[in-house]
Design a protein around this motif. Structure first.
Motif, short mmCIF file in Angstrom:
data_model
loop_
_atom_site.label_atom_id
_atom_site.label_comp_id
_atom_site.label_asym_id
_atom_site.label_seq_id
_atom_site.Cartn_x
_atom_site.Cartn_y
_atom_site.Cartn_z
N ARG A 168 0.85 -1.18 0.00
CA ARG A 168 0.00 0.00 0.00
C ARG A 168 0.90 1.25 0.00
O ARG A 168 2.09 1.16 0.35
CB ARG A 168 -0.90 0.03 1.23
N ASP A 180 1.12 3.67 2.13
CA ASP A 180 1.71 3.92 3.45
C ASP A 180 2.83 2.92 3.75
O ASP A 180 3.81 3.25 4.42
CB ASP A 180 0.63 3.86 4.54
N GLU A 181 2.70 1.68 3.24
CA GLU A 181 3.76 0.69 3.42
C GLU A 181 4.99 1.04 2.59
O GLU A 181 6.13 0.85 3.03
CB GLU A 181 3.24 -0.70 3.06
N ASP A 204 5.90 4.02 1.95
CA ASP A 204 6.56 5.10 2.69
C ASP A 204 7.42 4.54 3.82
O ASP A 204 8.54 5.01 4.06
CB ASP A 204 5.51 6.05 3.28
N ARG A 205 6.93 3.52 4.51
CA ARG A 205 7.69 2.96 5.62
C ARG A 205 8.93 2.21 5.13
O ARG A 205 9.99 2.27 5.76
CB ARG A 205 6.80 2.04 6.47
#
Length: 250
Positions: free
Chosen positions: A71, A73-74, A76-77
């Protein structure tokens, strides 16, 4: 499966600095992976269990050659994890370089106690400076923590200590022979014992000095290392298994 201290911090242990177990205790994290820091990616590798290879680059994640759907957000991490590791590497190498200098000074002090004249004539400093430069070149060029596992680090420390052995033996040998020929066998034996004390016990004393000097700087990096555990939380490999590149509990 053998736990290793996180790859990007193992560099701190160069030249016999604080041991991997001590570091794992300090920051309460460990890893079962070796890390290679490439210009285009971070590559984590191990032989014991899947995923055996984990690759990160610019928010993308591959495990054992298969891309992991992420995803936004993943992504980004993953990108933050990679950036955090890359930021830690030069800091770790800087501490490692200082560790080499500290080790050389500690060995010089040991040698000065055993054979002051070997220090005063400059030969020992020339040998130590050459060894320090060699190890620092290896630190600068190293991309993989395979170069800096605990056995390798102990070997580097031993290299520094072993360099001074022949110098001390030559220096003290002549003095001891002269004492013996003049009938002072006890004095000759005492000289030889001082050299033996450096070559056999010197490494442990050097390591102890490094641990005391470097541990506070290592502790200062612990929060950044701990953030990596949080960043990987919830990530999975291509088979759906939790991704555990860094684990708490050492």
């Amino acid at each position: 499966m053998r736990a290793r201290f996180p790859a990007f911090v193992i560099l701190l242990c160069v030249a016999g600095g604080a041991g991997a177990q001590d570091l794992a205790t300090t920051c309460q994290v460990a890893s079962t992976y070796d890390l290679t820091v490439r210009p285009d990616a971070l590559v984590f590798e191990r032989a014991d269990a899947a995923p055996r290879t984990v690759r990160m680059h610019d928010g993308a994640l591959d495990t054992d050659g298969k891309q992991v759907p992420l995803r936004p957000d993943e992504q980004d991490r993953v990108a933050l994890f990679e950036r955090q590791v890359r930021n830690l590497v030069p800091m770790a190498k800087a501490i490692a370089n200082d560790g080499v200098d500290l080790a050389a000074r500690a060995v010089r002090d040991e040698a000065a106690t055993a054979a002051p004249s070997a220090v005063s004539d400059g030969e020992l400093d020339r040998v130590l400076n050459a060894r320090v430069a060699d190890i620092k070149r290896r630190i600068a060029a190293s991309q993989s923590t395979r170069d800096w596992q605990e056995d390798a680090m102990r070997a580097y420390a031993q290299e520094i200590v072993a360099d001074v052995g022949p110098i001390l033996t030559r220096d003290v040998g002549g003095q001891a022979m002269e004492l013996a020929m003049n009938g002072d066998l006890q004095g000759a034996a005492a000289l030889r014992d001082r050299v033996a004390n450096v070559t056999t016990g010197g490494q442990a004393r050097v390591v102890a000095r490094l641990e005391a000097a470097l541990k506070p700087r290592i502790q200062a990096l612990c929060p950044s290392i701990g953030q990596l555990v949080e960043l990987q939380s919830g990530l999975h490999d291509a088979a759906g298994r939790p991704l555990l590149l860094v684990e708490r509990g050492g």
